[in-house]
Design an enzyme around this catalytic site. Structure first.
Site, mmCIF file in Angstrom:
data_model
loop_
_atom_site.group_PDB
_atom_site.id
_atom_site.type_symbol
_atom_site.label_atom_id
_atom_site.label_comp_id
_atom_site.label_asym_id
_atom_site.label_seq_id
_atom_site.Cartn_x
_atom_site.Cartn_y
_atom_site.Cartn_z
ATOM 1 N N ASP A 177 -103.735 -57.263 -14.953
ATOM 2 C CA ASP A 177 -103.483 -57.970 -13.865
ATOM 3 C C ASP A 177 -104.695 -58.771 -13.208
ATOM 4 O O ASP A 177 -105.556 -59.021 -13.923
ATOM 5 C CB ASP A 177 -102.594 -57.338 -12.834
ATOM 6 C CG ASP A 177 -101.705 -58.188 -11.990
ATOM 7 O OD1 ASP A 177 -100.572 -58.707 -12.120
ATOM 8 O OD2 ASP A 177 -102.156 -58.399 -10.660
ATOM 9 N N TYR A 307 -104.186 -65.251 -4.643
ATOM 10 C CA TYR A 307 -103.645 -66.257 -6.001
ATOM 11 C C TYR A 307 -103.836 -67.664 -5.431
ATOM 12 O O TYR A 307 -104.292 -68.680 -6.229
ATOM 13 C CB TYR A 307 -102.020 -66.115 -5.667
ATOM 14 C CG TYR A 307 -101.468 -64.773 -6.360
ATOM 15 C CD1 TYR A 307 -100.952 -64.952 -7.665
ATOM 16 C CD2 TYR A 307 -101.728 -63.930 -5.700
ATOM 17 C CE1 TYR A 307 -100.564 -63.816 -8.293
ATOM 18 C CE2 TYR A 307 -101.158 -62.478 -6.468
ATOM 19 C CZ TYR A 307 -100.515 -62.612 -7.534
ATOM 20 O OH TYR A 307 -100.200 -61.537 -8.166
ATOM 21 N N HIS A 361 -96.457 -53.562 -17.515
ATOM 22 C CA HIS A 361 -97.436 -54.077 -16.743
ATOM 23 C C HIS A 361 -98.253 -52.880 -16.129
ATOM 24 O O HIS A 361 -99.519 -53.224 -15.776
ATOM 25 C CB HIS A 361 -96.969 -55.071 -15.778
ATOM 26 C CG HIS A 361 -97.934 -56.044 -15.135
ATOM 27 N ND1 HIS A 361 -98.638 -57.058 -15.779
ATOM 28 C CD2 HIS A 361 -98.288 -55.894 -13.654
ATOM 29 C CE1 HIS A 361 -99.457 -57.552 -15.022
ATOM 30 N NE2 HIS A 361 -99.375 -57.027 -13.799
#
Length: 383
Positions: A177, A307, A361
């Protein structure tokens, strides 16, 4: 720059306030038989919240986390939280492991002993690592940035300074990630210090000009781009709002513990190898402890700003801008779509490419033994 020991101590008043808020939750309605189709299941979240209120023991989890050697380092005006476990072996290799969103440093609690003391877990002492696990700026017990610009490259610069402060001139990096982005940035910006980089995720948009909209339409990329766009169209809404309006989102997530849990836990279910049964992979205590780290620090808004910052300045890789240190990728089958090797090699010096039999993930939590063995095997030839 300075380092001080750190322990987690959450005031009783924070826990009392949490219980009050859980008791006062205003629940939404739900389409009959919706399950998880519209988002986090109402029935599941109500059940989890009841356990959170009456069965979950934060103090027990806090004590377990405090069993790890934790520190905070003052770096560029931020106090950065990290775990530092020295390896048990003849020559431990320094390894910095970086978590992602919506995880935290606790993702690494199962894998740290497998890497730091492999001989105690069926491995060889020759494969030992000095393991450093920082909390990203604005995550967990690290300070939240007060000015803009804290993207993957800026975090990589902090990590390089941290490793210098710890006495490591050269070191290895690992991550999934955002941890994969930061590890990639270390390889781009500090290649002379990198022994090697192990990833369990690779963001395809970094290899497609930094954006799916500007991606090249060549044959190697075309099929992968179709898969990736389909995933973004179906599951990428969280990313769009966090990269455009993180502050607006943050009011609700900071104010409501159930809202926070619903936002985070949907992704643990959707991105893990659980076939829809989240507790087949994660215990309720694990899920809630990760949520609690966001709740007690009030860092959820800061975490989502990463982000926004990365949208403003995306990490972009190409044949002329590659990660040149040796790179390994462990491909877990339930991961967000990963690029084909031919595309990955445009941006990375790939020397190991390992399809894994199971996992998703959150590999360090889901399959710590599989991930640890692949990390050991990769770095065995680079020591």
């Amino acid at each position: 720059m300075s380092i001080e020991k750190f322990s987690i101590v959450v005031p009783d008043s924070v826990l009392d306030d949490l219980r009050r808020r859980l008791d006062a939750t205003r629940w939404p309605d739900e389409i009959e038989g919706a399950g998880w189709d519209y988002g986090t299941s109402l029935g599941y979240l109500q059940s989890l919240s009841s356990y959170w209120r009456s069965g979950y023991d934060w103090r027990r989890q806090e004590a377990a986390l405090n069993g790890l050697p934790q520190f905070r380092a003052a770096l560029d005006g931020l106090n950065i939280h990290f775990v530092h476990v020295r390896g048990n072996g003849p020559s431990p290799l320094p390894l910095i492991m970086t978590h992602g969103w919506p995880g935290s440093f606790m993702e690494m609690t199962k894998i740290i002993p497998l890497l730091a003391d492999p001989a105690a877990h069926g491995g060889s002492a020759a494969d030992a690592f000095d393991v450093v696990v920082p909390s990203l700026p604005g995550y967990g017990f690290s300070d939240a940035p007060r000015i803009s610009g804290m993207n993957a490259n800026a975090i990589a610069a902090l990590w390089a300074r941290l490793m210098t402060l710890l006495g490591y001139e050269k070191f290895a990096a690992q991550g999934g990630d955002w941890g994969a982005a930061v590890s990639s940035a270390l390889g781009l910006d500090h290649p002379e210090r990198m022994i090697g980089i192990h990833l369990n995720f690779m963001a395809g948009r970094f290899l497609l000009g930094g954006s799916l909209d500007n991606a090249p339409a060549d044959a190697v990329a075309a099929d992968y781009l179709r898969q990736l766009r389909a995933w973004w169209n179906r599951d990428g809404g969280y990313n769009h709002i966090q990269s455009t309006r993180p502050q607006t989102l943050g009011y609700g997530l900071t104010d409501s513990p159930v809202g926070l849990a619903g936002w985070i836990i949907e992704h643990f279910r959707g991105w893990s190898d659980c076939d829809g049964d989240i507790e087949r992979v994660f215990t309720r205590d694990e899920l809630l402890t990760n949520v609690m780290i966001y709740w007690v620090t009030r860092n959820i808004t800061a975490s989502t700003r990463l982000y926004f910052e990365s949208r403003e300045k995306p990490l972009s890789l190409s044949a002329d801008h590659r990660v040149t240190p040796p790179v390994a990728l462990a491909l877990f089958p339930k991961e967000i779509p990963l690029p084909p090797r031919a595309l990955a090699e445009r941006g990375y010096n790939i020397v190991r490419w390992t399809p894994m039999p199971r996992g998703g993930h959150f590999a360090a939590m889901e399959q710590p033994a599989l991930l640890a063995e692949d990390i050991r095997a990769f770095f065995r030839g680079l020591r």
